[in-house]
Design a protein around this motif. Structure first.
Motif, PDB file in Angstrom:
ATOM      1  N   ALA A  26       0.846  -1.201   0.000  1.00  0.00           N
ATOM      2  CA  ALA A  26       0.000   0.000   0.000  1.00  0.00           C
ATOM      3  C   ALA A  26       0.880   1.249   0.000  1.00  0.00           C
ATOM      4  CB  ALA A  26      -0.923  -0.004   1.214  1.00  0.00           C
ATOM      5  N   TYR A  27       1.958   1.229   0.781  1.00  0.00           N
ATOM      6  CA  TYR A  27       2.904   2.354   0.757  1.00  0.00           C
ATOM      7  C   TYR A  27       3.466   2.544  -0.648  1.00  0.00           C
ATOM      8  CZ  TYR A  27       3.157   2.624   5.872  1.00  0.00           C
ATOM      9  OH  TYR A  27       2.865   2.789   7.184  1.00  0.00           O
TER      10      TYR A  27
ATOM     11  N   ARG B 143       2.193   1.554  -3.574  1.00  0.00           N
ATOM     12  CA  ARG B 143       1.188   2.035  -4.520  1.00  0.00           C
ATOM     13  C   ARG B 143       0.909   3.511  -4.284  1.00  0.00           C
ATOM     14  NH1 ARG B 143      -3.437  -1.244  -3.011  1.00  0.00           N
ATOM     15  NH2 ARG B 143      -2.096  -2.314  -1.545  1.00  0.00           N
ATOM     16  N   ALA B 144       0.807   3.888  -3.000  1.00  0.00           N
ATOM     17  CA  ALA B 144       0.515   5.286  -2.680  1.00  0.00           C
ATOM     18  C   ALA B 144       1.661   6.182  -3.155  1.00  0.00           C
ATOM     19  CB  ALA B 144       0.291   5.444  -1.180  1.00  0.00           C
TER      20      ALA B 144
ATOM     21  N   GLU C  40       1.586   6.905  -6.746  1.00  0.00           N
ATOM     22  CA  GLU C  40       0.593   7.915  -7.144  1.00  0.00           C
ATOM     23  C   GLU C  40       0.996   9.323  -6.727  1.00  0.00           C
ATOM     24  OE1 GLU C  40      -3.726   7.664  -6.501  1.00  0.00           O
ATOM     25  OE2 GLU C  40      -3.386   5.535  -6.201  1.00  0.00           O
TER      26      GLU C  40
END
Lengths: 245, 295
Positions: free
Chosen positions: B175-176, B178-179, B182
């Protein structure tokens, strides 16, 4: 609902955040021309001003997102100028950007749990979902599939978990329906009761008046006036002139 | 046994297996490229050279130190990945504020230097690396004979690919990642050390290339050009799958390997170009790639 936490503050009465002669640049363009203001523990303070006055840039300069900045930003006695954003976040300041910054490749739950806990005392996941019950049914949705209001709740909710008690909120009511604006206003008052300190950038003067203790007026990269909430009624005309409404 | 369009099943399955093996390497390599491109926005042209380094390092460990295949499988990706970390810190990290083209040029230059050094030292004739004893021989599956080592390569590649996919899509660490792909600025403003994450991601992608190199050492001959030959096809795979798409890299890698194998059965003359034809078609119809996010 959430229980009110005891309000314990170091150096109560003195400024928690002291901004002095803060200058900031986007590339070569000089945007902040010596911003000065204080925020005391537990206060809600707004930065008011027209579009392009430098309010958002001020928040970004405090947060260390604006890389070219000079002057002084002292937070709980510690100088933040020159620190990278991640160190400023670890010092206990949390930032909610104007564009909300919800990640489309993350679920609502992942968005909510993303910011790391920097110290104890943050709200739990259930506390946040207690404040924003709309989010609970949408936890598995893609973050950006939420409505604008829900995205704003998620953007505020996720930084409440970190343990940071000093929040920078950039136009949390922008583009939202009145009923959602009211809900966010109620949330900010709850947060104030729980001992959070909040710096709010706002265009919506009525919203600002409903939540804040003091207002700073920003124009052309400077703070040109300070108005306490009590003096607000007497200064409406002056404010309207500042804001051009 | 049945016959399909006059093709003996042994030939069909044989080419399918070969396609699956090639696909395993396409998938591993394009996966590393996709992970790196996602976060760093850099097309890592040194990827083929790093794959070659992996194969060479395995050969060196065996030849100079007597360290065998299984240890190489663990040590080589770590060592080559660490060299990637150094390269990112010293060189690539200085280019992030410039156009992406500079990153491509830098890594392309590095690839030429690395290949040149190895060519200078070891020549181009290719060095042998024996299949580890545990995986020598083969298994008769009834419809075909499966060399054990080749089965292992497909299995290992699948496990590593799916493990990487799971880590990126389903875990907190992912998640880190992917974030930060972005919006790195905001992730940094949450207190996360994004530059270190970028460095480690590059190291991981490079480590994947090296792992593929170790897996390849007993199959292909270990030579300085092995990466350069392969990487062109892998770039086509990445373009077809969609730049930066993890699942796209894996599915397209295996899929195109199989398609290439089938082409070798039914239309051998086309097998060398089929991937590039597909690339051209995909670019015409879906420029972002089959799994790419439309930007």
């Amino acid at each position: 609902m959430v229980e009110a936490a005891p309000l314990i503050r170091p150096e109560a009465g003195t400024a928690e955040l002291a901004v002095r002669d803060l200058h900031g640049w986007y590339d070569e363009s000089h945007v902040l021309h010596g911003i000065n203001f204080d925020v005391r523990p537990g206060e809600v303070v707004t930065l008011l001003g027209r579009n392009g006055a430098g309010k958002t840039t001020t928040l970004k300069a405090i947060m260390g997102i604006l890389s070219k900045r000079t002057g002084s930003v002292r937070f709980m006695g510690r100088e933040l100028i020159g620190l990278p954003a991640r160190a400023i976040a670890r010092a206990g300041i949390a930032f909610c950007p104007e564009e909300r910054g919800i990640f489309s490749s993350l679920s609502v739950e992942e968005n909510l749990m993303l910011p790391p806990t920097i110290r104890d005392g943050g709200l739990s996941r259930d506390d946040v979902l207690g404040i924003f019950p709309n989010l609970r049914e949408r936890l598995q949705s893609q973050g950006t599939k939420l409505s604008g209001g829900e995205q704003q709740m998620l953007a505020i909710g996720r930084i409440l978990r970190t343990g940071a008690k000093f929040l920078l909120l950039d136009e949390p009511t922008e583009g939202l329906a009145p009923v959602i604006v009211q809900q966010i206003g109620a949330t900010l008052r709850t947060l104030k009761q729980r001992g959070f300190t909040i710096v709010l950038v706002e265009q919506n003067f009525h919203f600002a008046a409903s939540v804040a203790d003091r207002h700073y007026v920003v124009e052309q990269g400077r703070v040109i006036d300070e108005i306490s909430d009590a003096e607000l009624a007497a200064n409406t005309e002056k404010l309207h002139a500042y804001l051009g409404v | 046994m049945f016959e399909l369009l006059g093709i003996p099943p042994q030939a069909l399955f044989g080419q399918l297996l070969l396609g699956l093996i090639n696909g395993s390497f396409y998938a591993l390599l394009s996966l590393g490229l996709a992970v790196i491109f996602g976060l760093l926005n850099i097309i890592n042209f040194a990827h083929g050279a790093q794959y070659m380094m992996g194969a060479f390092l395995a050969w060196m460990l065996m030849t100079y130190f007597g360290i065998g295949y299984w240890w190489a499988l663990l040590l080589v990706p770590i060592a080559v990945g660490a060299s990637g970390v150094v390269i990112e810190r010293l060189m690539i990290s200085r280019l992030y504020h410039l156009d992406h083209l500079y990153g491509l040029l830098l890594t392309f230059g590095l690839a030429l230097i690395i290949q040149g050094l190895f060519r200078n030292q070891y020549g181009v004739s290719g060095l042998p690396y024996t299949i580890p004893a545990e995986l020598s021989g083969g298994t008769n599956l009834g419809f075909m004979f499966l060399p054990n080592y080749r089965g292992w390569v497909v299995l290992a590649s699948l496990v590593v690919c799916l493990g990487t996919w799971f880590t990126i899509e389903k875990t907190k660490l992912g998640a880190y990642l992917r974030a930060a792909t972005e919006n790195p600025t905001l992730v940094g403003a949450f207190g996360i050390n994004v530059p270190r994450m970028i460095t480690l991601t590059y190291g991981f992608g490079v480590g994947l290339a090296a792992l593929a190199g170790v897996l390849a050492a007993p199959i292909y001959s270990v030579n300085p050009n092995m990466g350069a030959d392969l990487i062109i096809v892998v770039f086509a795979v990445v373009v077809i799958g969609g730049m930066g798409s993890i699942l796209g890299a894996i599915v397209t890698g295996f899929g195109l390997g199989i398609i290439e194998g089938l082409t070798r059965v039914f239309y051998p003359e086309g097998s060398a170009v089929v991937i590039f034809v597909i690339m051209a078609l995909v670019l015409l119809v879906k420029p972002a790639g089959l799994f790419g996010r439309t930007v």
